[in-house]
Design an enzyme around this catalytic site. Sequence first.
Site, PDB file in Angstrom:
ATOM      1  N   CYS A 399       0.832  -1.202   0.000  1.00  0.00           N
ATOM      2  CA  CYS A 399       0.000   0.000   0.000  1.00  0.00           C
ATOM      3  C   CYS A 399       0.875   1.264   0.000  1.00  0.00           C
ATOM      4  O   CYS A 399       1.447   1.617  -1.025  1.00  0.00           O
ATOM      5  CB  CYS A 399      -0.962  -0.037   1.171  1.00  0.00           C
ATOM      6  SG  CYS A 399      -2.330   1.139   1.015  1.00  0.00           S
ATOM      7  N   HIS A 527      -3.491  -5.317   0.044  1.00  0.00           N
ATOM      8  CA  HIS A 527      -2.952  -5.821   1.310  1.00  0.00           C
ATOM      9  C   HIS A 527      -2.987  -7.353   1.303  1.00  0.00           C
ATOM     10  O   HIS A 527      -3.985  -7.956   1.723  1.00  0.00           O
ATOM     11  CB  HIS A 527      -3.777  -5.289   2.490  1.00  0.00           C
ATOM     12  CG  HIS A 527      -3.576  -3.840   2.772  1.00  0.00           C
ATOM     13  ND1 HIS A 527      -2.744  -3.378   3.771  1.00  0.00           N
ATOM     14  CD2 HIS A 527      -4.093  -2.731   2.178  1.00  0.00           C
ATOM     15  CE1 HIS A 527      -2.766  -2.048   3.788  1.00  0.00           C
ATOM     16  NE2 HIS A 527      -3.573  -1.631   2.827  1.00  0.00           N
ATOM     17  N   GLU A 529      -1.691  -9.425   3.227  1.00  0.00           N
ATOM     18  CA  GLU A 529      -1.673 -10.043   4.556  1.00  0.00           C
ATOM     19  C   GLU A 529      -3.054 -10.493   5.017  1.00  0.00           C
ATOM     20  O   GLU A 529      -3.180 -11.406   5.842  1.00  0.00           O
ATOM     21  CB  GLU A 529      -1.080  -9.079   5.591  1.00  0.00           C
ATOM     22  CG  GLU A 529      -1.907  -7.842   5.894  1.00  0.00           C
ATOM     23  CD  GLU A 529      -1.569  -6.642   5.020  1.00  0.00           C
ATOM     24  OE1 GLU A 529      -1.835  -5.500   5.443  1.00  0.00           O
ATOM     25  OE2 GLU A 529      -1.045  -6.862   3.912  1.00  0.00           O
TER      26      GLU A 529
END
Length: 644
Positions: A399, A527, A529
């Site tokens: 990001c 993102h 994750e």
Amino acid sequence: MKYILVTGGVISGVGKGVIASSFGTLLKSCQLDVTSIKIDPYINIDAGTFSPYEHGEVYVLDDGAEVDLDLGNYERFLDITLHRDNNITTGKIYKLVIEKERTGEYLGKTVQVVPHITDAIQEWVERVAQTPVQGSSKPQVCIIELGGTIGDIEGMPFVEAFRQFQFRVKRENFCVAHVSLVPLPKATGEPKTKPTQSSVRELRGCGLSPDLIVCRSEKPIGLEVKEKISNFCHVGPDQVICIHDLNSIYHVPLLMEQNGVIEYLNERLQLNIDMSKRTKCLQHWRDLARRTETVRREVSIAIVGKYTKFADSYASVVKALQHAALAANRKLVLVFIESCQLEQETLVSEPSKYHKEWQRLCDSDGILVPGGFGSRGMEGKIRACRWARENQKPMLGICLGLQAAVIEFARNKLGLKDANTTEIDPQTGNALVIDMPEHHTGQLGGTMRLGKRTTVFSEGCTSIIRQLYGNPKSIEERHRHRYEVNPKYVPQLEEHGMRFVATDVDKTRMEIIELRDHPYFVATQYHPEYLSRPLKPSPPFLGLILASVDRLPQYIQRGCRLSPRQLSDASSDEEETYVGATKLMKSLQITGTTTPTNGISRNACRSSNSSTISTVSSDIEGACGGVGVGPTTTNGHGEDIGKE
């Protein structure tokens, strides 16, 4: 539908989220479909505008909901996909009731907490509990975590709602698990049960009786203490579960299983579980937990962030790194670096801290630059990106990390010294990162590009990141951003070696960048994750870990499959050394020479590369080299390359 309500006592942050997730893990191992609900008794509509220092990270769901980080625990543990309604807040409930009142649904009645608010809570829970979270099948069990502690004034409407709810759904369908702290004062060295007794008494005073008491403690609790809690809290000894501090949260479901939780829930909730048909789910957890104990070879990753003083600010990033490190059979060592400490201002005001932080960055095996907002620490992130680029250090940007990498590249490769983001400098002459049209400046909550979006790889793209994903045409990942790369500068950036290997479906938003001639310099606007799982690590994170231990080329050559030894939980330093030595001897026999043709030790590579520190710009040159250790001389491995 069966319901398990998880409440907390004594203090907040006692581990209710992990306990609730562990209940779900155990029930899933019995082939039951499980869903989860998190209740946050604050008036905010959602977690979107929370400070990371106060509540930790904001977790993003597929549908774009910004929720509490505990929902990330549920998704990772249970491998399910939750929705915005799985997170209930006081703000959402009151908003719903007020809207109903405004449209006349209460027919002129006086709207009160009881029954209108409590009824709305019960109806919400019943509705969401029926929503599929894995495939199309409806859940059979709903785990509900009530945030805060029993007795908090903001949580009382929810406690009252569940007091009524237990009669609404009948006793055999509703179970209460109360998580309480059992402190161990150093002065006495004896576990104290009074806080738990008081907490249970208060819970009973609200009309709820615990079926299970989960005691959280620093050390294992003896049978005598367990019986004391059983006696004073009016539950059976088998209903007192002791969970002490463990090295890994992956041990928690296993410890709960050992305490007979599955058998108790089977009887209490009439689940009719056939123990002989339990899946291998828990065996995977056993392997995972065992691997966390046996892995010894380390990989250090520097997280260059803005909120590093509170580790929960990067909870999903840390979990994704852990998943990838375990898959690669490495023990993760995290190095948190506050990005503002890498800036020129720190060199002037606190030179020792500046040099120390740069040294820690240089000594790490890999670098991760996570997301964030605002101007503070941005220049430090940009400097870290430059160091990783110029010194061939594996790096993953996420990001804001992608935006920092693009700005750095434009400044130092394109010569656009005033390159910046309009978030920091709206008047910059070279706006490499710009505001998105969807962003409404008059409102912050819910105005970003949120949720799962499709990312399309460029035609004919043979990038590292695409191979890590398995060479698909497109992928779906979760987003949370308000700014994007200015497409006007893309041709210039690509001409100088920055590859934009994936975009959105309209090919207007840049999603992934890579650098040519770099072992691993990858940044994503999304993102990754959020979709990482313990048994299915996120590809960008796995790539970072493998590149940081010089294993990425071999992994790609194998078709992006981990070797059986990397997936094993019994690997050891000695085993890897033996395999490396065996292959070295074979190469000696084949070539008939005293040194393999490509037998350059990693230490030799370090020595030859130690001069790369001189390529760093003069203002940060001394930071890495001034104390006599080069950026690649001590990365913690210390062994020769034993190619797999």
